[in-house]
Write an enzyme that holds these catalytic residues in place. Structure first.
Site, PDB file in Angstrom:
ATOM      1  N   GLU A  92     -16.663  -3.266   6.954  1.00 50.92           N
ATOM      2  CA  GLU A  92     -16.040  -4.465   7.493  1.00 50.92           C
ATOM      3  C   GLU A  92     -14.529  -4.278   7.615  1.00 50.92           C
ATOM      4  O   GLU A  92     -13.901  -3.638   6.770  1.00 50.92           O
ATOM      5  CB  GLU A  92     -16.362  -5.675   6.604  1.00 50.92           C
ATOM      6  CG  GLU A  92     -17.856  -5.961   6.613  1.00 50.92           C
ATOM      7  CD  GLU A  92     -18.267  -7.195   5.838  1.00 50.92           C
ATOM      8  OE1 GLU A  92     -19.306  -7.756   6.193  1.00 50.92           O
ATOM      9  OE2 GLU A  92     -17.586  -7.603   4.891  1.00 50.92           O
ATOM     10  N   CYS A 105      -6.795  -5.367   7.968  1.00 52.56           N
ATOM     11  CA  CYS A 105      -7.206  -4.872   6.652  1.00 52.56           C
ATOM     12  C   CYS A 105      -8.285  -3.808   6.888  1.00 52.56           C
ATOM     13  O   CYS A 105      -9.378  -4.107   7.342  1.00 52.56           O
ATOM     14  CB  CYS A 105      -7.731  -6.046   5.831  1.00 52.56           C
ATOM     15  SG  CYS A 105      -8.217  -5.568   4.169  1.00 52.56           S
ATOM     16  N   CYS A 112     -17.794   1.767  -2.461  1.00 51.55           N
ATOM     17  CA  CYS A 112     -16.724   2.188  -3.368  1.00 51.55           C
ATOM     18  C   CYS A 112     -17.360   2.709  -4.640  1.00 51.55           C
ATOM     19  O   CYS A 112     -18.396   2.228  -5.081  1.00 51.55           O
ATOM     20  CB  CYS A 112     -15.799   1.017  -3.685  1.00 51.55           C
ATOM     21  SG  CYS A 112     -14.298   1.514  -4.565  1.00 51.55           S
ATOM     22  N   CYS A 116     -15.062  -1.729 -10.112  1.00 50.83           N
ATOM     23  CA  CYS A 116     -14.251  -2.808 -10.678  1.00 50.83           C
ATOM     24  C   CYS A 116     -15.157  -4.042 -10.782  1.00 50.83           C
ATOM     25  O   CYS A 116     -15.862  -4.383  -9.835  1.00 50.83           O
ATOM     26  CB  CYS A 116     -13.035  -3.112  -9.803  1.00 50.83           C
ATOM     27  SG  CYS A 116     -11.926  -1.699  -9.644  1.00 50.83           S
ATOM     28  N   CYS A 119     -15.108  -7.166  -8.113  1.00 47.66           N
ATOM     29  CA  CYS A 119     -15.060  -6.874  -6.674  1.00 47.66           C
ATOM     30  C   CYS A 119     -16.466  -6.689  -6.118  1.00 47.66           C
ATOM     31  O   CYS A 119     -17.254  -5.907  -6.658  1.00 47.66           O
ATOM     32  CB  CYS A 119     -14.233  -5.614  -6.424  1.00 47.66           C
ATOM     33  SG  CYS A 119     -14.127  -5.169  -4.672  1.00 47.66           S
ATOM     34  N   GLY A 161     -13.376   0.344  -0.312  1.00 45.68           N
ATOM     35  CA  GLY A 161     -13.122   1.708  -0.770  1.00 45.68           C
ATOM     36  C   GLY A 161     -11.796   1.910  -1.461  1.00 45.68           C
ATOM     37  O   GLY A 161     -10.924   1.041  -1.438  1.00 45.68           O
ATOM     38  N   GLU A 162     -11.664   3.065  -2.109  1.00 47.02           N
ATOM     39  CA  GLU A 162     -10.419   3.446  -2.767  1.00 47.02           C
ATOM     40  C   GLU A 162      -9.758   4.523  -1.889  1.00 47.02           C
ATOM     41  O   GLU A 162     -10.203   5.675  -1.860  1.00 47.02           O
ATOM     42  CB  GLU A 162     -10.716   3.985  -4.175  1.00 47.02           C
ATOM     43  CG  GLU A 162      -9.557   4.677  -4.856  1.00 47.02           C
ATOM     44  CD  GLU A 162      -8.226   3.908  -4.814  1.00 47.02           C
ATOM     45  OE1 GLU A 162      -8.199   2.745  -5.208  1.00 47.02           O
ATOM     46  OE2 GLU A 162      -7.230   4.489  -4.355  1.00 47.02           O
ATOM     47  N   SER A 193      -3.182   0.400  -0.757  1.00 47.87           N
ATOM     48  CA  SER A 193      -3.439  -0.224  -2.053  1.00 47.87           C
ATOM     49  C   SER A 193      -4.361   0.674  -2.868  1.00 47.87           C
ATOM     50  O   SER A 193      -5.381   1.144  -2.380  1.00 47.87           O
ATOM     51  CB  SER A 193      -4.102  -1.588  -1.838  1.00 47.87           C
ATOM     52  OG  SER A 193      -4.381  -2.192  -3.078  1.00 47.87           O
ATOM     53  N   SER A 215      -3.274  -2.190  -7.685  1.00 46.22           N
ATOM     54  CA  SER A 215      -4.142  -3.240  -8.220  1.00 46.22           C
ATOM     55  C   SER A 215      -4.089  -3.191  -9.737  1.00 46.22           C
ATOM     56  O   SER A 215      -4.721  -2.347 -10.361  1.00 46.22           O
ATOM     57  CB  SER A 215      -5.578  -3.022  -7.735  1.00 46.22           C
ATOM     58  OG  SER A 215      -5.642  -3.244  -6.343  1.00 46.22           O
ATOM     59  N   LEU A 216      -3.326  -4.099 -10.309  1.00 43.64           N
ATOM     60  CA  LEU A 216      -3.056  -4.042 -11.748  1.00 43.64           C
ATOM     61  C   LEU A 216      -4.091  -4.855 -12.538  1.00 43.64           C
ATOM     62  O   LEU A 216      -4.819  -4.310 -13.358  1.00 43.64           O
ATOM     63  CB  LEU A 216      -1.631  -4.572 -11.975  1.00 43.64           C
ATOM     64  CG  LEU A 216      -0.953  -4.232 -13.282  1.00 43.64           C
ATOM     65  CD1 LEU A 216      -0.902  -2.733 -13.514  1.00 43.64           C
ATOM     66  CD2 LEU A 216       0.460  -4.832 -13.304  1.00 43.64           C
ATOM     67  N   HIS A 217      -4.113  -6.150 -12.337  1.00 46.90           N
ATOM     68  CA  HIS A 217      -5.124  -7.083 -12.864  1.00 46.90           C
ATOM     69  C   HIS A 217      -5.124  -7.284 -14.372  1.00 46.90           C
ATOM     70  O   HIS A 217      -5.774  -8.201 -14.878  1.00 46.90           O
ATOM     71  CB  HIS A 217      -6.535  -6.696 -12.399  1.00 46.90           C
ATOM     72  CG  HIS A 217      -6.641  -6.473 -10.940  1.00 46.90           C
ATOM     73  ND1 HIS A 217      -6.137  -7.354 -10.004  1.00 46.90           N
ATOM     74  CD2 HIS A 217      -7.158  -5.439 -10.211  1.00 46.90           C
ATOM     75  CE1 HIS A 217      -6.359  -6.894  -8.788  1.00 46.90           C
ATOM     76  NE2 HIS A 217      -6.959  -5.736  -8.880  1.00 46.90           N
ATOM     77  N   ASN A 292     -11.747 -14.526  -5.523  1.00 46.88           N
ATOM     78  CA  ASN A 292     -12.726 -14.990  -4.538  1.00 46.88           C
ATOM     79  C   ASN A 292     -14.125 -14.732  -5.079  1.00 46.88           C
ATOM     80  O   ASN A 292     -14.479 -13.583  -5.350  1.00 46.88           O
ATOM     81  CB  ASN A 292     -12.540 -14.257  -3.210  1.00 46.88           C
ATOM     82  CG  ASN A 292     -11.229 -14.623  -2.557  1.00 46.88           C
ATOM     83  OD1 ASN A 292     -10.933 -15.789  -2.359  1.00 46.88           O
ATOM     84  ND2 ASN A 292     -10.422 -13.627  -2.263  1.00 46.88           N
ATOM     85  N   CYS A 335     -10.234 -11.223   0.153  1.00 47.42           N
ATOM     86  CA  CYS A 335     -10.130 -10.041  -0.724  1.00 47.42           C
ATOM     87  C   CYS A 335     -11.344  -9.941  -1.635  1.00 47.42           C
ATOM     88  O   CYS A 335     -11.749 -10.915  -2.250  1.00 47.42           O
ATOM     89  CB  CYS A 335      -8.917 -10.128  -1.633  1.00 47.42           C
ATOM     90  SG  CYS A 335      -7.387 -10.375  -0.788  1.00 47.42           S
TER      91      CYS A 335
HETATM   92  N1  SAH Z   1      -9.474   0.165  -4.010  1.00 50.48           N
HETATM   93  C1  SAH Z   1      -8.178  -0.281  -3.570  1.00 50.48           C
HETATM   94  C2  SAH Z   1      -8.227  -0.914  -2.219  1.00 50.48           C
HETATM   95  C3  SAH Z   1      -8.994  -2.229  -2.164  1.00 50.48           C
HETATM   96  S1  SAH Z   1      -7.813  -3.442  -2.055  1.00 50.48           S
HETATM   97  C4  SAH Z   1      -7.578  -1.161  -4.641  1.00 50.48           C
HETATM   98  O1  SAH Z   1      -8.255  -1.446  -5.616  1.00 50.48           O
HETATM   99  O2  SAH Z   1      -6.404  -1.491  -4.559  1.00 50.48           O
HETATM  100  C5  SAH Z   1      -8.634  -4.881  -2.311  1.00 50.48           C
HETATM  101  C6  SAH Z   1      -7.794  -5.837  -3.164  1.00 50.48           C
HETATM  102  O3  SAH Z   1      -8.553  -7.016  -3.395  1.00 50.48           O
HETATM  103  C7  SAH Z   1      -7.488  -5.230  -4.519  1.00 50.48           C
HETATM  104  O4  SAH Z   1      -6.273  -5.637  -5.036  1.00 50.48           O
HETATM  105  C8  SAH Z   1      -8.623  -5.813  -5.316  1.00 50.48           C
HETATM  106  O5  SAH Z   1      -8.364  -5.739  -6.655  1.00 50.48           O
HETATM  107  C9  SAH Z   1      -8.684  -7.220  -4.773  1.00 50.48           C
HETATM  108  N2  SAH Z   1      -9.963  -7.853  -5.063  1.00 50.48           N
HETATM  109  C10 SAH Z   1     -11.140  -7.264  -5.280  1.00 50.48           C
HETATM  110  N3  SAH Z   1     -12.112  -8.169  -5.525  1.00 50.48           N
HETATM  111  C11 SAH Z   1     -11.522  -9.374  -5.447  1.00 50.48           C
HETATM  112  C12 SAH Z   1     -12.007 -10.710  -5.575  1.00 50.48           C
HETATM  113  N4  SAH Z   1     -13.299 -10.967  -5.811  1.00 50.48           N
HETATM  114  N5  SAH Z   1     -11.129 -11.701  -5.406  1.00 50.48           N
HETATM  115  C13 SAH Z   1      -9.837 -11.450  -5.107  1.00 50.48           C
HETATM  116  N6  SAH Z   1      -9.329 -10.217  -4.990  1.00 50.48           N
HETATM  117  C14 SAH Z   1     -10.159  -9.180  -5.147  1.00 50.48           C
END
Ligand code: SAH
Length: 357
Positions: A92, A105, A112, A116, A119, A161-162, A193, A215-217, A292, A335
């Protein structure tokens, strides 16, 4: 010679190709322009090439783009395309229109491997890396579909994907995006990212000068090990050193840190304080992403009042903090909601993919 899809070649590859068939390297500029700016799909139409060269290209090369299967348009104008990638796999791509810009995007892999926990792409498993033509092809078909009115002005490698686990193809595709004879995007308008593939972050700084988002989180290893399992291999300390190095090589650059807001998981004032400490002395922007939801995720989004309080704590500590506006929610284009159709070969095993990085 087997058939070469010209969309798989970046400028360097195309120059090498022309030299290999006894042509001058500048043919690459001419052909790139035909392909991406004129959107010509027949070699006969490349009128500044000799007849013999056109015949040679027709015999040995092809121009193949991926194919849009469906298009959905959200109430806020966000568009999501399902794109066929070979047989059995679909990814997508999302276009997010804003007043002064249009952001695409882009996906880098089918599925992937990183698992995580918050996601939905991760739930799909992993099938394979996308080729250069499948990555740059997302811009190609999207711009084609959008027509003249709406232009892609920004690209974020934030789809499925990463990207750093598909390093070579992603770098080639991003270099094409920034090439004056392709899409001519500035390096500030192309953002990669990553979840933190540390060794590849060092390589990226040398290979391709684009903006970086991380992507820190979580601001501590214990929690990040769970949310972003690659942290077990590359913990926060190493990640932050890699970020500092990235900024050093490009002064005036800031790194965007993404932080998904998960109710009761990473959104306390203690979490905010830990984040402030972690981001001290690094030119950073923090982007808080409302979580999301997707079926069976087990997580909930932090209430907006709490997200705002969290933002204020960081702002007051001098960290530029924004809350990401959720776009395309009604068509599952936000996202972390991209799923496509992944023929999972269950190669998602973390160990295997970490070894490849
Ligand atoms: N793998 C890379 C590229 C994907 S970016 C990465 O992790 O950065 C997608 C972004 O959306 C990342 O910051 C990811 O952490 C965030 N994301 C993933 N699942 C999400 C969700 N359910 N709600 C909001 N953001 C999310």
């Amino acid at each position: 010679m087997s058939t070469i899809n010209l969309l798989d070649l970046d400028r360097k590859g195309m120059e090498a190709f022309f030299v290999s068939i006894g042509e001058k390297p500048f043919r690459a500029t001419q052909v790139l322009k035909w392909l991406y700016q004129e959107q010509v799909t027949e070699f006969e139409e490349m009128t500044n090439l000799s007849k013999a060269l056109r015949a040679n290209l027709k015999e040995n090369c092809c121009i193949e783009t991926p194919e849009i299967i469906t298009e959905q348009i959200a109430s806020d104008g966000t568009r999501k395309w399902v794109i066929q990638m070979g047989c059995n796999n679909r990814i997508e791509t999302v276009f997010i229109p804003e007043e002064k810009r249009g952001t695409l995007c882009v996906s880098s892999q089918i599925g992937c491997a990183l698992a995580c926990t918050f996601c939905s792409t991760a739930q799909q498993g992993f099938n394979r890396n996308l080729s250069v033509s499948e990555i740059i092809g997302q811009l190609y078909v999207a711009q084609n579909r959008l027509g003249e009115e709406k232009r892609i002005t920004n690209v974020v490698m934030m789809g499925m994907g990463e990207p750093l686990l598909n390093f070579d193809n992603v770098v080639k595709a991003m270099n094409l995006m920034m090439d004056d004879f392709v899409y001519g995007l500035s390096k500030r308008r192309v953002t990669l990212s990553t979840s933190g593939v540390v060794p590849a972050m060092y390589r990226l700084t040398e290979a391709c000068d684009v903006s970086l988002a991380v992507s820190l989180h979580a601001a501590n290893d214990e929690l990040r090990n769970v949310l972003v399992p690659i942290n077990q291999k590359y913990p926060l300390k190493e990640l932050m050193i890699a970020c500092r190095e990235n900024v050093k090589l490009a002064p005036r650059r800031t790194i965007t840190f993404e932080y998904v807001m998960l109710n009761g998981i990473n959104d306390s004032s203690a979490d905010a304080r830990a984040l402030i400490k972690l981001l001290k002395n690094i030119p950073a922007k923090l982007n808080l992403i409302p979580f999301n939801p997707f079926p069976n995720s087990g997580y909930h989004c932090t209430p907006m009042v709490t997200i705002k309080r969290f933002r204020d704590l960081l702002q007051n500590a001098g960290i530029i903090t924004t809350i990401r506006k959720t776009r395309g929610e009604d068509i599952d284009a936000a996202c972390g909601q991209l799923v496509g159709k992944v023929k999972d070969k269950s190669r998602r095993h973390l160990k295997l993919h970490l070894a490849e990085s």
